[in-house]
Design a protein around this motif. Sequence first.
Motif, PDB file in Angstrom:
ATOM      1  N   THR A  27       0.833  -1.203   0.000  1.00 25.55           N
ATOM      2  CA  THR A  27       0.000   0.000   0.000  1.00 25.55           C
ATOM      3  C   THR A  27       0.862   1.244   0.000  1.00 25.55           C
ATOM      4  O   THR A  27       1.504   1.565  -0.978  1.00 25.55           O
ATOM      5  N   LYS A  28       0.942   1.919   1.128  1.00 32.05           N
ATOM      6  CA  LYS A  28       1.521   3.269   1.112  1.00 32.05           C
ATOM      7  C   LYS A  28       2.942   3.353   1.644  1.00 32.05           C
ATOM      8  O   LYS A  28       3.597   4.369   1.454  1.00 32.05           O
ATOM      9  N   ASN A  29       3.425   2.326   2.337  1.00 30.86           N
ATOM     10  CA  ASN A  29       4.679   2.479   3.051  1.00 30.86           C
ATOM     11  C   ASN A  29       5.911   2.191   2.210  1.00 30.86           C
ATOM     12  O   ASN A  29       7.003   2.542   2.588  1.00 30.86           O
ATOM     13  N   THR A  30       5.755   1.522   1.097  1.00 33.19           N
ATOM     14  CA  THR A  30       6.903   1.138   0.303  1.00 33.19           C
ATOM     15  C   THR A  30       6.759   1.686  -1.104  1.00 33.19           C
ATOM     16  O   THR A  30       5.736   1.491  -1.734  1.00 33.19           O
ATOM     17  N   ALA A  31       7.808   2.310  -1.585  1.00 34.25           N
ATOM     18  CA  ALA A  31       7.748   2.912  -2.915  1.00 34.25           C
ATOM     19  C   ALA A  31       8.735   2.269  -3.875  1.00 34.25           C
ATOM     20  O   ALA A  31       9.124   2.858  -4.862  1.00 34.25           O
ATOM     21  N   VAL A  32       9.189   1.042  -3.539  1.00 33.66           N
ATOM     22  CA  VAL A  32      10.157   0.363  -4.390  1.00 33.66           C
ATOM     23  C   VAL A  32       9.423  -0.634  -5.256  1.00 33.66           C
ATOM     24  O   VAL A  32       8.912  -1.630  -4.762  1.00 33.66           O
ATOM     25  N   PRO A  33       9.283  -0.424  -6.553  1.00 33.31           N
ATOM     26  CA  PRO A  33       8.559  -1.353  -7.407  1.00 33.31           C
ATOM     27  C   PRO A  33       9.386  -2.576  -7.738  1.00 33.31           C
ATOM     28  O   PRO A  33      10.608  -2.530  -7.753  1.00 33.31           O
ATOM     29  N   GLY A  34       8.719  -3.693  -7.998  1.00 29.28           N
ATOM     30  CA  GLY A  34       9.425  -4.883  -8.425  1.00 29.28           C
ATOM     31  C   GLY A  34       9.890  -4.734  -9.861  1.00 29.28           C
ATOM     32  O   GLY A  34       9.178  -4.249 -10.723  1.00 29.28           O
ATOM     33  N   LYS A  35      11.117  -5.165 -10.102  1.00 26.42           N
ATOM     34  CA  LYS A  35      11.683  -5.049 -11.444  1.00 26.42           C
ATOM     35  C   LYS A  35      12.360  -6.363 -11.809  1.00 26.42           C
ATOM     36  O   LYS A  35      13.014  -6.987 -10.979  1.00 26.42           O
ATOM     37  N   VAL A  36      12.189  -6.773 -13.026  1.00 25.68           N
ATOM     38  CA  VAL A  36      12.850  -7.963 -13.521  1.00 25.68           C
ATOM     39  C   VAL A  36      13.530  -7.610 -14.827  1.00 25.68           C
ATOM     40  O   VAL A  36      12.894  -7.134 -15.762  1.00 25.68           O
ATOM     41  N   THR A  37      14.829  -7.803 -14.887  1.00 29.89           N
ATOM     42  CA  THR A  37      15.568  -7.504 -16.104  1.00 29.89           C
ATOM     43  C   THR A  37      15.607  -8.739 -16.980  1.00 29.89           C
ATOM     44  O   THR A  37      15.819  -9.846 -16.496  1.00 29.89           O
ATOM     45  N   GLY A  38      15.414  -8.537 -18.280  1.00 31.51           N
ATOM     46  CA  GLY A  38      15.445  -9.671 -19.186  1.00 31.51           C
ATOM     47  C   GLY A  38      14.114 -10.391 -19.228  1.00 31.51           C
ATOM     48  O   GLY A  38      13.131 -10.002 -18.623  1.00 31.51           O
ATOM     49  N   ASP A  39      14.095 -11.484 -19.981  1.00 34.23           N
ATOM     50  CA  ASP A  39      12.877 -12.254 -20.146  1.00 34.23           C
ATOM     51  C   ASP A  39      12.689 -13.305 -19.068  1.00 34.23           C
ATOM     52  O   ASP A  39      11.575 -13.714 -18.769  1.00 34.23           O
ATOM     53  N   ALA A  40      13.785 -13.793 -18.481  1.00 32.30           N
ATOM     54  CA  ALA A  40      13.704 -14.872 -17.506  1.00 32.30           C
ATOM     55  C   ALA A  40      13.276 -14.336 -16.155  1.00 32.30           C
ATOM     56  O   ALA A  40      13.835 -13.373 -15.636  1.00 32.30           O
ATOM     57  N   VAL A  41      12.265 -14.980 -15.575  1.00 37.17           N
ATOM     58  CA  VAL A  41      11.812 -14.635 -14.231  1.00 37.17           C
ATOM     59  C   VAL A  41      12.284 -15.730 -13.284  1.00 37.17           C
ATOM     60  O   VAL A  41      11.973 -16.911 -13.496  1.00 37.17           O
ATOM     61  N   PRO A  42      13.042 -15.409 -12.235  1.00 37.93           N
ATOM     62  CA  PRO A  42      13.554 -16.448 -11.341  1.00 37.93           C
ATOM     63  C   PRO A  42      12.433 -17.151 -10.594  1.00 37.93           C
ATOM     64  O   PRO A  42      11.401 -16.556 -10.277  1.00 37.93           O
ATOM     65  N   LYS A  43      12.646 -18.416 -10.329  1.00 37.75           N
ATOM     66  CA  LYS A  43      11.655 -19.210  -9.596  1.00 37.75           C
ATOM     67  C   LYS A  43      11.648 -18.851  -8.119  1.00 37.75           C
ATOM     68  O   LYS A  43      10.600 -18.830  -7.473  1.00 37.75           O
ATOM     69  N   VAL A  44      12.814 -18.579  -7.555  1.00 37.48           N
ATOM     70  CA  VAL A  44      12.965 -18.310  -6.121  1.00 37.48           C
ATOM     71  C   VAL A  44      13.576 -16.938  -5.917  1.00 37.48           C
ATOM     72  O   VAL A  44      14.575 -16.589  -6.557  1.00 37.48           O
TER      73      VAL A  44
END
Length: 386
Positions: A27-44
Amino acid sequence: MTGEVQKQGMKKNFMRIDRCEKQNCYTKNTAVPGKVTGDAVPKVSVIMPVYHMAKQVPLLKAAIESIKNQTYPDWELIICDDGSTDQTVQALRQMIGTDDRIRLICSHKNRGAGYTRNVCIHASAGEYLAVMDADDISHPQRLEKQVAFLTKHPQYALVGCNAMLLDGNGVWGTRILEEKPDKESFLHTLPFVHPSIMLRREVVQKLHGYTQTEYTRRTEDYEFLMRLYACGYKGYNIQEPLLCYREDLHTYQRWKYRFRIEESMVRCQGFLRLGILKGNFRYVLKPLFVGLIPISMLLLWRRKRYQKVQGAHAGRIWKDAQPERKTLHTQKAGGQGTSLETDGRRYRLYWLQTRHLCRFCILVCNQSLTLQMLLADITYTFSIHR
């Protein structure tokens, strides 16, 4: 009049804890968005909060290396520095180097482990979230075995494991956990070693992450897992030691008595959510009595308890996790062995016990008002849940 003011203050405190689902990284307390570089998304995604580790760089490096040495390759490591004012960030940047699997997030203010873990969760992308502390060491096969378990057993929301207990001299014991903890398992203590667990992302999102109130700065893991069980989810402990968990004198010195009072508040709220408070109120007060035990006596009791179950496999656990042990040299006289170091340690122990006994007497006097406030909290809690 003073009692009414205390009661109103405690009413606000409990309302703040009850509204924990509104105080999270989504909600309001965190302003760090999730980012993934490249096409591969890690499983863990491995999440690791860090705070003031400049004087413990070897421990921090060992923790990071234990993740880099995992046999399971599909992972990312999210590290969040919780506003350290020493050289922790500089040390982390040197350790990370050019490894694009590891990302460092820096906070400008110390907000506690709950907030920091939420930042890591929000910045991560993995289907599974593995919790890790900055001074612990993961077994090379930890991620591999936990991913395999969660894939095979969809009925469990999280999986933990047993842990080897570690201090400056190496592994000194083993903590064997209940294989299938239920709600009643939370009465005695937290039935999981928190840095050993792996969770499903969708479960964490439904729970809105960790609580970020000031009353859970030391017990955010206890509160989170009780809330998880209260929502109907379950966990499992793999009966293998897949983590070296650091537990030494410094661990207990950080626990001030006010943290024990806050733990009692968290227990009361958690037991109410789980429906196990009736007839078990003594477990709510347990932290208050444990906090009065001298640290030296508490350490002796835990050593005696967990050294019994250490087992022969402790000596074969990961060599990188164990520095060389310090040996006690024995001086023999008259055919009988005596240890000067042991006698000296016994003398220091007696001195510490006497000092802690004096502190106990002072503490009882100083904490009388605090205990009255706690009783007012508990009375209010019962009144609003009738």
